[in-house]
Design a protein around this motif. Structure first.
Motif, PDB file in Angstrom:
ATOM      1  N   LEU A 104       0.792  -1.432   0.069  1.00 52.06           N
ATOM      2  CA  LEU A 104      -0.066  -0.366   0.207  1.00 52.06           C
ATOM      3  C   LEU A 104       1.265   1.382  -0.319  1.00 52.06           C
ATOM      4  O   LEU A 104       0.475   2.281   0.095  1.00 52.06           O
ATOM      5  CB  LEU A 104      -0.871  -0.377   1.137  1.00 52.06           C
ATOM      6  N   THR A 105       2.031   1.270   0.698  1.00 53.52           N
ATOM      7  CA  THR A 105       2.957   2.606   0.487  1.00 53.52           C
ATOM      8  C   THR A 105       2.906   2.936  -0.907  1.00 53.52           C
ATOM      9  O   THR A 105       3.841   3.864  -1.153  1.00 53.52           O
ATOM     10  CB  THR A 105       4.010   2.121   1.552  1.00 53.52           C
ATOM     11  N   ALA A 106       2.992   2.659  -1.413  1.00 51.35           N
ATOM     12  CA  ALA A 106       3.120   2.453  -3.226  1.00 51.35           C
ATOM     13  C   ALA A 106       2.710   3.591  -3.513  1.00 51.35           C
ATOM     14  O   ALA A 106       2.681   4.117  -4.926  1.00 51.35           O
ATOM     15  CB  ALA A 106       2.970   0.974  -3.975  1.00 51.35           C
ATOM     16  N   ASP A 107       0.432   3.927  -2.914  1.00 48.64           N
ATOM     17  CA  ASP A 107      -0.341   4.511  -2.967  1.00 48.64           C
ATOM     18  C   ASP A 107      -0.024   6.028  -2.328  1.00 48.64           C
ATOM     19  O   ASP A 107       0.507   5.797  -1.012  1.00 48.64           O
ATOM     20  CB  ASP A 107      -1.493   4.003  -2.348  1.00 48.64           C
ATOM     21  N   SER A 108       0.548   7.040  -3.223  1.00 49.34           N
ATOM     22  CA  SER A 108       0.424   8.132  -2.215  1.00 49.34           C
ATOM     23  C   SER A 108      -0.662   8.563  -0.891  1.00 49.34           C
ATOM     24  O   SER A 108      -0.685   9.051   0.146  1.00 49.34           O
ATOM     25  CB  SER A 108       1.058   9.845  -3.073  1.00 49.34           C
ATOM     26  N   LYS A 109      -2.023   8.004  -1.710  1.00 50.13           N
ATOM     27  CA  LYS A 109      -3.371   8.223  -0.437  1.00 50.13           C
ATOM     28  C   LYS A 109      -2.331   7.798   0.703  1.00 50.13           C
ATOM     29  O   LYS A 109      -2.909   8.146   1.979  1.00 50.13           O
ATOM     30  CB  LYS A 109      -4.717   7.291  -0.599  1.00 50.13           C
ATOM     31  N   TYR A 110      -2.674   6.619   0.564  1.00 53.06           N
ATOM     32  CA  TYR A 110      -2.265   5.299   2.057  1.00 53.06           C
ATOM     33  C   TYR A 110      -1.454   5.746   2.717  1.00 53.06           C
ATOM     34  O   TYR A 110      -0.739   6.195   4.107  1.00 53.06           O
ATOM     35  CB  TYR A 110      -1.370   4.262   1.723  1.00 53.06           C
ATOM     36  N   ARG A 111       0.229   6.691   1.962  1.00 54.42           N
ATOM     37  CA  ARG A 111       1.492   7.565   2.597  1.00 54.42           C
ATOM     38  C   ARG A 111       1.098   8.175   3.587  1.00 54.42           C
ATOM     39  O   ARG A 111       1.211   8.805   4.125  1.00 54.42           O
ATOM     40  CB  ARG A 111       2.496   7.563   1.455  1.00 54.42           C
ATOM     41  N   ASP A 112      -0.232   8.907   2.635  1.00 52.35           N
ATOM     42  CA  ASP A 112      -0.238  10.530   3.567  1.00 52.35           C
ATOM     43  C   ASP A 112      -1.031  10.129   4.891  1.00 52.35           C
ATOM     44  O   ASP A 112      -1.526  10.413   5.934  1.00 52.35           O
ATOM     45  CB  ASP A 112      -1.356  11.323   2.654  1.00 52.35           C
ATOM     46  N   PHE A 113      -1.889   8.909   4.848  1.00 51.26           N
ATOM     47  CA  PHE A 113      -2.371   8.202   5.547  1.00 51.26           C
ATOM     48  C   PHE A 113      -2.033   7.616   7.018  1.00 51.26           C
ATOM     49  O   PHE A 113      -1.861   7.779   7.883  1.00 51.26           O
ATOM     50  CB  PHE A 113      -3.501   6.852   4.735  1.00 51.26           C
ATOM     51  N   ALA A 114      -1.143   7.050   6.578  1.00 50.30           N
ATOM     52  CA  ALA A 114       0.057   6.362   7.534  1.00 50.30           C
ATOM     53  C   ALA A 114       0.323   7.333   7.821  1.00 50.30           C
ATOM     54  O   ALA A 114       1.375   7.715   9.159  1.00 50.30           O
ATOM     55  CB  ALA A 114       0.908   5.756   6.864  1.00 50.30           C
ATOM     56  N   ALA A 115       0.806   8.514   7.256  1.00 50.69           N
ATOM     57  CA  ALA A 115       1.670  10.012   8.742  1.00 50.69           C
ATOM     58  C   ALA A 115       0.740  10.604   9.572  1.00 50.69           C
ATOM     59  O   ALA A 115       0.860  11.474  10.627  1.00 50.69           O
ATOM     60  CB  ALA A 115       2.231  11.122   7.319  1.00 50.69           C
ATOM     61  N   ARG A 116      -0.922  10.629   9.135  1.00 49.44           N
ATOM     62  CA  ARG A 116      -2.052  10.828  10.266  1.00 49.44           C
ATOM     63  C   ARG A 116      -2.219   9.732  11.337  1.00 49.44           C
ATOM     64  O   ARG A 116      -1.691  10.572  12.392  1.00 49.44           O
ATOM     65  CB  ARG A 116      -2.903  10.985   8.950  1.00 49.44           C
ATOM     66  N   VAL A 117      -2.364   8.893  10.676  1.00 50.79           N
ATOM     67  CA  VAL A 117      -1.982   7.469  11.884  1.00 50.79           C
ATOM     68  C   VAL A 117      -1.028   6.521  12.061  1.00 50.79           C
ATOM     69  O   VAL A 117      -0.884   5.721  11.759  1.00 50.79           O
ATOM     70  CB  VAL A 117      -3.464   7.040  11.720  1.00 50.79           C
ATOM     71  N   ARG A 118      -0.531   7.228  13.118  1.00 57.68           N
ATOM     72  CA  ARG A 118       0.941   6.916  13.381  1.00 57.68           C
ATOM     73  C   ARG A 118       1.019   5.579  13.568  1.00 57.68           C
ATOM     74  O   ARG A 118       2.181   4.384  13.356  1.00 57.68           O
ATOM     75  CB  ARG A 118       1.162   7.719  14.066  1.00 57.68           C
ATOM     76  N   TYR A 119       0.265   4.832  14.636  1.00 58.37           N
ATOM     77  CA  TYR A 119      -0.205   2.993  15.142  1.00 58.37           C
ATOM     78  C   TYR A 119      -0.669   2.160  13.885  1.00 58.37           C
ATOM     79  O   TYR A 119      -1.642   2.729  13.326  1.00 58.37           O
ATOM     80  CB  TYR A 119      -0.651   3.392  16.256  1.00 58.37           C
ATOM     81  N   ARG A 120      -0.328   1.352  14.069  1.00 55.88           N
ATOM     82  CA  ARG A 120      -0.962  -0.254  12.943  1.00 55.88           C
ATOM     83  C   ARG A 120      -1.875  -0.675  13.604  1.00 55.88           C
ATOM     84  O   ARG A 120      -2.804  -0.565  13.254  1.00 55.88           O
ATOM     85  CB  ARG A 120       0.628  -1.064  12.393  1.00 55.88           C
ATOM     86  N   LEU A 121      -1.674  -1.048  14.999  1.00 56.86           N
ATOM     87  CA  LEU A 121      -2.385  -2.010  15.554  1.00 56.86           C
ATOM     88  C   LEU A 121      -3.040  -1.503  17.289  1.00 56.86           C
ATOM     89  O   LEU A 121      -3.867  -1.942  17.395  1.00 56.86           O
ATOM     90  CB  LEU A 121      -2.129  -3.742  15.948  1.00 56.86           C
ATOM     91  N   VAL A 122      -2.192  -1.197  18.532  1.00 62.04           N
ATOM     92  CA  VAL A 122      -2.098  -0.821  19.426  1.00 62.04           C
ATOM     93  C   VAL A 122      -1.396   0.475  19.438  1.00 62.04           C
ATOM     94  O   VAL A 122      -0.274   0.272  19.222  1.00 62.04           O
ATOM     95  CB  VAL A 122      -1.660  -1.950  20.444  1.00 62.04           C
ATOM     96  N   PRO A 123      -2.937   1.288  19.999  1.00 62.55           N
ATOM     97  CA  PRO A 123      -2.320   2.894  19.950  1.00 62.55           C
ATOM     98  C   PRO A 123      -1.279   3.186  20.622  1.00 62.55           C
ATOM     99  O   PRO A 123      -0.868   2.397  22.237  1.00 62.55           O
ATOM    100  CB  PRO A 123      -3.841   3.232  20.114  1.00 62.55           C
ATOM    101  N   GLY A 124      -0.058   3.983  20.821  1.00 61.17           N
ATOM    102  CA  GLY A 124       1.124   3.797  22.135  1.00 61.17           C
ATOM    103  C   GLY A 124       2.256   3.103  21.505  1.00 61.17           C
ATOM    104  O   GLY A 124       2.751   2.633  22.205  1.00 61.17           O
ATOM    105  N   ILE A 125       2.124   1.546  20.616  1.00 60.31           N
ATOM    106  CA  ILE A 125       3.195   0.576  21.560  1.00 60.31           C
ATOM    107  C   ILE A 125       3.366  -0.201  20.039  1.00 60.31           C
ATOM    108  O   ILE A 125       4.367  -0.411  19.785  1.00 60.31           O
ATOM    109  CB  ILE A 125       1.932  -0.791  21.772  1.00 60.31           C
ATOM    110  N   PHE A 126       2.249  -0.390  18.611  1.00 55.38           N
ATOM    111  CA  PHE A 126       2.548  -0.652  17.539  1.00 55.38           C
ATOM    112  C   PHE A 126       1.754  -0.141  16.616  1.00 55.38           C
ATOM    113  O   PHE A 126       0.799  -0.300  16.465  1.00 55.38           O
ATOM    114  CB  PHE A 126       2.767  -2.192  17.645  1.00 55.38           C
TER     115      PHE A 126
END
Length: 212
Positions: free
Chosen positions: A190-212
């Motif tokens: 998904l990081t090949a998609d600029s929209k997802y890169r922008d999303f990942a920059a806004r939402v820092r954590y993947r699974l558990v806020p503050g941990i991962f």
């Protein structure tokens, strides 16, 4: 030649159909074992888990096909193992204390709500194998990048605590490892998609806020 066959739409359709058949069969087995357990004195946690896994299967069966998905065999293996392993757990009848059962039931319900909210946000863009079916950023995706897996984790923990066994711990352990692998595979694609890169920059954590 082999690479070309793997990347052909026809081959992907066959794999996609095969995955749906396998998961439907495993869910049927799960329903059978859970119903038998319920007749012998099941608990609310078994019902919640059936609803959770049943919802996942429904969205798998209704998902939209895309050619923009990973062709790597390891990613397909992770998807199949991560989806199939939770369907192999079994009720043990050892639900623990009333307080533990109440806590785990609430935890599982919260997990169910989170994953359903994620599924309804994705709708037919839901899938098991790493793929780009469109970047979704609403609902629970405002909190973590993979809320569906976070919901699964809560329901699995709740069920395991009220139905402890080596079989269930092994199934969920394998599932968790596969889910982490799926997250990494999905983000790699998904990081090949600029929209997802922008999303990942806004939402820092993947699974558990503050941990991962």
């Amino acid at each position: 030649m082999i690479s070309a066959i793997r990347q052909s739409p026809h081959f992907l359709h066959v794999l996609d159909f095969g995955e749906r058949i396998v998961l439907a069969a495993l869910f049927g087995y799960m329903v059978w074992t859970f119903v038998l357990a319920w007749l012998n004195g099941g608990s609310i946690t078994t019902t919640i888990l059936l609803v959770s896994e049943g919802a996942a299967l429904v969205f798998v069966l209704l998902r939209r096909f895309t050619n923009d998905m990973s062709f790597h065999p390891a990613d397909w293996g992770l998807a199949l193992v991560g989806s199939a392993a939770p369907l192999l757990v079994q009720p043990t009848g050892a639900n623990g204390s009333a307080a533990l059962l109440a806590f785990c039931s609430i935890l599982m319900l919260v997990g169910l709500v989170v994953q359903l909210a994620a599924k309804l946000t994705l709708r037919r863009s839901f899938g098991a194998v790493a793929a780009n079916r469109g970047v979704k950023v609403g609902g629970p995706y405002r909190l973590v990048r993979h809320p569906m897996y976070a919901g699964y984790l809560m329901t699995h923990i709740g069920f395991l605590l009220t139905n402890p066994s080596a079989r269930n711990a092994l199934a969920y352990g394998i599932c968790f490892i596969a889910q982490i692998g799926r997250i990494i595979a999905e983000e790699k694609l998904l990081t090949a998609d600029s929209k997802y890169r922008d999303f990942a920059a806004r939402v820092r954590y993947r699974l558990v806020p503050g941990i991962f």
